[in-house]
Scaffold this motif. Structure first.
Motif, mmCIF file in Angstrom:
data_model
loop_
_atom_site.group_PDB
_atom_site.id
_atom_site.type_symbol
_atom_site.label_atom_id
_atom_site.label_comp_id
_atom_site.label_asym_id
_atom_site.label_seq_id
_atom_site.Cartn_x
_atom_site.Cartn_y
_atom_site.Cartn_z
ATOM 1 N N VAL A 42 0.867 -1.180 0.000
ATOM 2 C CA VAL A 42 0.000 0.000 0.000
ATOM 3 C C VAL A 42 0.902 1.227 0.000
ATOM 4 O O VAL A 42 1.832 1.323 0.792
ATOM 5 C CB VAL A 42 -0.929 0.008 1.237
ATOM 6 N N PHE A 43 0.634 2.137 -0.912
ATOM 7 C CA PHE A 43 1.452 3.339 -1.038
ATOM 8 C C PHE A 43 0.552 4.563 -1.135
ATOM 9 O O PHE A 43 -0.615 4.467 -1.474
ATOM 10 C CB PHE A 43 2.378 3.251 -2.265
ATOM 11 N N ARG A 44 1.109 5.700 -0.818
ATOM 12 C CA ARG A 44 0.422 6.980 -0.932
ATOM 13 C C ARG A 44 0.878 7.641 -2.222
ATOM 14 O O ARG A 44 2.023 7.471 -2.640
ATOM 15 C CB ARG A 44 0.775 7.891 0.243
ATOM 16 N N LEU A 45 0.003 8.378 -2.840
ATOM 17 C CA LEU A 45 0.353 9.095 -4.067
ATOM 18 C C LEU A 45 0.315 10.586 -3.793
ATOM 19 O O LEU A 45 -0.732 11.127 -3.448
ATOM 20 C CB LEU A 45 -0.611 8.746 -5.202
ATOM 21 N N ASN A 46 1.453 11.235 -3.950
ATOM 22 C CA ASN A 46 1.575 12.659 -3.712
ATOM 23 C C ASN A 46 2.357 13.255 -4.875
ATOM 24 O O ASN A 46 3.568 13.074 -4.987
ATOM 25 C CB ASN A 46 2.300 12.898 -2.379
ATOM 26 N N GLU A 80 -0.058 19.486 -10.643
ATOM 27 C CA GLU A 80 -0.969 18.806 -9.713
ATOM 28 C C GLU A 80 -2.238 18.339 -10.434
ATOM 29 O O GLU A 80 -2.725 17.240 -10.209
ATOM 30 C CB GLU A 80 -1.316 19.728 -8.544
ATOM 31 N N ARG A 81 -2.730 19.169 -11.342
ATOM 32 C CA ARG A 81 -3.939 18.824 -12.100
ATOM 33 C C ARG A 81 -3.685 17.602 -12.992
ATOM 34 O O ARG A 81 -4.481 16.667 -13.027
ATOM 35 C CB ARG A 81 -4.389 20.022 -12.941
ATOM 36 N N LYS A 82 -2.558 17.588 -13.700
ATOM 37 C CA LYS A 82 -2.247 16.454 -14.576
ATOM 38 C C LYS A 82 -1.931 15.190 -13.767
ATOM 39 O O LYS A 82 -2.256 14.080 -14.185
ATOM 40 C CB LYS A 82 -1.079 16.795 -15.505
ATOM 41 N N PHE A 83 -1.302 15.355 -12.614
ATOM 42 C CA PHE A 83 -1.023 14.207 -11.748
ATOM 43 C C PHE A 83 -2.336 13.564 -11.287
ATOM 44 O O PHE A 83 -2.496 12.346 -11.355
ATOM 45 C CB PHE A 83 -0.189 14.628 -10.536
ATOM 46 N N LEU A 84 -3.261 14.386 -10.831
ATOM 47 C CA LEU A 84 -4.553 13.868 -10.376
ATOM 48 C C LEU A 84 -5.297 13.184 -11.517
ATOM 49 O O LEU A 84 -5.879 12.110 -11.336
ATOM 50 C CB LEU A 84 -5.392 15.005 -9.783
ATOM 51 N N ARG A 107 -6.391 9.242 -11.675
ATOM 52 C CA ARG A 107 -7.773 8.815 -11.960
ATOM 53 C C ARG A 107 -7.827 7.906 -13.182
ATOM 54 O O ARG A 107 -8.607 6.960 -13.215
ATOM 55 C CB ARG A 107 -8.658 10.041 -12.142
ATOM 56 N N THR A 108 -6.989 8.180 -14.157
ATOM 57 C CA THR A 108 -6.931 7.315 -15.337
ATOM 58 C C THR A 108 -6.477 5.918 -14.947
ATOM 59 O O THR A 108 -7.053 4.923 -15.401
ATOM 60 C CB THR A 108 -5.996 7.918 -16.407
ATOM 61 N N LEU A 109 -5.456 5.820 -14.106
ATOM 62 C CA LEU A 109 -4.995 4.505 -13.658
ATOM 63 C C LEU A 109 -6.091 3.772 -12.882
ATOM 64 O O LEU A 109 -6.258 2.559 -13.031
ATOM 65 C CB LEU A 109 -3.735 4.635 -12.799
ATOM 66 N N GLU A 110 -6.858 4.510 -12.087
ATOM 67 C CA GLU A 110 -7.980 3.890 -11.372
ATOM 68 C C GLU A 110 -9.044 3.413 -12.357
ATOM 69 O O GLU A 110 -9.519 2.275 -12.265
ATOM 70 C CB GLU A 110 -8.595 4.884 -10.383
ATOM 71 N N ASN A 111 -9.404 4.284 -13.296
ATOM 72 C CA ASN A 111 -10.442 3.929 -14.275
ATOM 73 C C ASN A 111 -10.019 2.771 -15.175
ATOM 74 O O ASN A 111 -10.855 1.977 -15.597
ATOM 75 C CB ASN A 111 -10.805 5.142 -15.137
ATOM 76 N N ALA A 112 -8.730 2.678 -15.461
ATOM 77 C CA ALA A 112 -8.219 1.595 -16.303
ATOM 78 C C ALA A 112 -8.068 0.290 -15.523
ATOM 79 O O ALA A 112 -7.773 -0.750 -16.107
ATOM 80 C CB ALA A 112 -6.876 1.995 -16.909
#
Length: 169
Positions: free
Chosen positions: A96-100, A114-118, A122-127
């Motif tokens: 388990v890791f944190r994403l910052n 920050e906007r592109k990172f978020l 979200r893309t990785l989550e959706n994929a």
């Protein structure tokens, strides 16, 4: 590493036998056959160009993951983030890791706003390549995530993948 600095398997074996005899406190606990086995194993890795140490190593990016990400407009940013995550956590997917994004940018790992990172996260989550497994808690620096196995992505065709939700996570 010895396997890089010798010219023959016999030389490698001789070096390891010398170490066993001179450096081990109980050399009798390691048989010559064991030393020869280690030498053969290391020599085989050398011949296959698979001797790795520290940063000189490889990690995998599954083609199913690549295909899943290609359908998104921010493919390059998501792939950059996914590559960083596979490098750091791919060998232990249960981690388990944190994403910052700010911290990753500060460490020189990514150069995303920050906007592109978020959006990449979200893309990785959706994929279906990462999953949030812990909620944000005070003093814990954000939500906890883990990598998901790309085997959950089933190739329908060469250029089209569909995500199959995991069961029992």
């Amino acid at each position: 590493m010895y396997a890089r600095s010798v010219d023959t398997l016999e030389e490698l074996n001789g070096n390891l036998e010398w170490d066993r005899t001179e450096e081990c406190s109980s050399p009798e606990t390691i048989t010559i056959k064991e030393v020869e086995g280690i030498s053969s194993w290391a020599w085989k890795l050398r011949l296959e160009n698979r001797l790795f140490e520290r940063k000189n190593s490889v990690f995998e990016i599954n083609r199913l993951a690549m295909a899943a990400l290609r359908q998104y407009r921010n493919f390059a940013e998501a792939l950059a983030l996914y590559t960083c995550l596979c490098e750091a956590h791919g060998h232990r997917p249960e981690t388990v890791f944190r994403l910052n994004g700010v911290a990753m940018r500060g460490a020189g790992l990514l150069n995303l706003s920050e906007r592109k990172f978020l959006a990449a996260r979200r893309t990785l989550e959706n994929a279906g390549l990462i999953q949030q497994v812990q909620s944000h808690r005070a003093a814990k620096h954000g939500k906890g995530f883990c990598l998901l196995a790309p085997q959950r992505l089933i190739a329908r065709s060469e250029n089209n993948c569909a995500y199959l939700p995991a069961r029992g996570l």
